[in-house]
Design an enzyme around this catalytic site. Sequence first.
Site, PDB file in Angstrom:
ATOM      1  N   ASP A 288       0.808  -1.227   0.000  1.00 46.09           N
ATOM      2  CA  ASP A 288       0.000   0.000   0.000  1.00 46.09           C
ATOM      3  C   ASP A 288       0.838   1.273   0.000  1.00 46.09           C
ATOM      4  O   ASP A 288       0.300   2.358  -0.188  1.00 46.09           O
ATOM      5  CB  ASP A 288      -1.014   0.008   1.146  1.00 46.09           C
ATOM      6  CG  ASP A 288      -0.395   0.013   2.531  1.00 46.09           C
ATOM      7  OD1 ASP A 288       0.840  -0.126   2.650  1.00 46.09           O
ATOM      8  OD2 ASP A 288      -1.154   0.148   3.524  1.00 46.09           O
ATOM      9  N   LYS A 384      -4.793   2.933   0.519  1.00 43.84           N
ATOM     10  CA  LYS A 384      -3.692   3.503  -0.250  1.00 43.84           C
ATOM     11  C   LYS A 384      -3.136   2.405  -1.141  1.00 43.84           C
ATOM     12  O   LYS A 384      -3.298   1.213  -0.861  1.00 43.84           O
ATOM     13  CB  LYS A 384      -2.636   4.106   0.669  1.00 43.84           C
ATOM     14  CG  LYS A 384      -2.127   3.246   1.776  1.00 43.84           C
ATOM     15  CD  LYS A 384      -1.388   4.097   2.804  1.00 43.84           C
ATOM     16  CE  LYS A 384      -1.127   3.292   4.058  1.00 43.84           C
ATOM     17  NZ  LYS A 384      -0.968   4.115   5.241  1.00 43.84           N
TER      18      LYS A 384
END
Length: 561
Positions: A288, A384
Amino acid sequence: MAATGVALKEVPTKPIEGQKTGTSGLRKRTKVFMGENYLANWVQSLFSALGDEVKGQTLALGGDGRYYGKEAAQIIIKLAAGNGFKKVIVGQDALTATPAMSALIRRRKLYGGLLMTASHNPGGPDNDFGIKFNYSAGEPAPERITDKIYGETMKISTLKFGDLPDVDLSKVGTSKFGDFEVEVVDPVDDYLATLKEVFDFPMLKKYVARKDFSIIFDAMHAVTGPYAKRILVQELGAPASAVKDGVPAPDFNGGHPDPNLTYAEELVKIMWADKAPVLGAASDGDGDRNMILGHKFFINPSDSVAMIAAYAQESIPYYKGGLKGVARSMPTSGALDRVAKALNLPFFETPTGWKFFGNLMDAGKCSVCGEESFGTGGDHIREKDGIFAVLAWLSILAYKNKDVPEGGKLVTVRDVAMEHWSKFGRNFFSRYDYEEVSDKDAASMIDHVRSVIASSPKGTKFGDFTLDVADDFEYVDPIDGSKASKQGLRFVFTDGSRIIFRLSGTGSAGATIRMYIEQYTNDPSKYELDAQVALAPIIKVALELSQLQKFTGREKPTVIT
């Protein structure tokens, strides 16, 4: 009640201290998780907290490949069967990157997913393990769920297992046990399908095929190795050598899978060599986070999200209709603010934590967002996304070079940054991390900084800097009205410079003190200064006002970003 056709095996247990869950899940030393019923207690507490709504649902499962993940997956599958789930979809070899989990949940409209990860923390029997739950929009579990989990961990008495054999997770396919199913899937498929809806893969493939372009992606022996091989090599045509350290290892080959200038040192050396690739990138343990490098050039994450936002509409098809808004975490530099103002976009400054962005995205108010801690993302998922950031940069370069003939002067990462700064100015930014500080010493330093804030009215001088405001950041969520307090101690000066102190809870031992320093300039002669040189005066002020070295005994930070 177990899934139909599966015998229920109830095992007595008792509460175990220290299972309070944050938005990043529960992280502890691996050997703690391997202790009797430690993992099972937490997972059972999650399922109990969710209650009857799990009956007949499908759960996704995967992880970053760290030590104990495969064994943990078998425990979780049996608990899912014993608690009434009808199906578990698990990534092959128990692998699934965090952004890919979010994509899988969203594409297949699943109930939720469990991720076995401690993100960028080291792995192995003597290092870290973790587990987190993502809900039906693919987002990290909201506090109303994590608070309930903790409540259940305090009163748990029984574990509900389905009486099943271990499932072979090495082969793609479906295993049935009565009405309960375990489907092993290629962990890249659904994620790749989502990325193809975001990016112009034919444009990227054409750019990657240029003889004057080259890329290196450092997977750091973590989960993104298989993703990079499939996306960069098989789909976009980069040579196999473009993926460095692409085989996931349970201990990340003894490394620290955190993509920054310290822990991705080998990649930095490659990019600082004379014949470096055009684009260098890395991702972390669970995929991420990201780092972006040009030849002898580092793009700090605060600048990266600003530059992606600035070029998104023209270079990424998903954003061709324009951005709905942008957001950054409070410690992240103000570079994105300037892009938002120029493009007349709604802008949000949130506490650290991806859940705050998720609320904005769900309400249709945010398209691109980022954190200075190497996290960048978009509203295609609710996590993310490291590979998203790499493909966004690849898209910017492909777009900027679309009319440059092969052998002509390529627009480079450095060129993109310099052009951006010439338009918006540069926000010099750095973060100092002091890892595994004793909780007591960290608390003493924070208490001292609070006392400095209390005795520093507007106009107070700190070296050459004049204070505008000093406070403890708080945020009222514009979507649900919830309030987040004590999110970081801020000193904002009259020239826009900032000093921020936060304690981070992403480690498994001790506290991490983070000190953030930012200063803006629109003087072109300073744009190529090293950030540490440009920020030296304000760094000195930050260390003096916090007395950080005195309270922690640390002469130097563990990591400088």
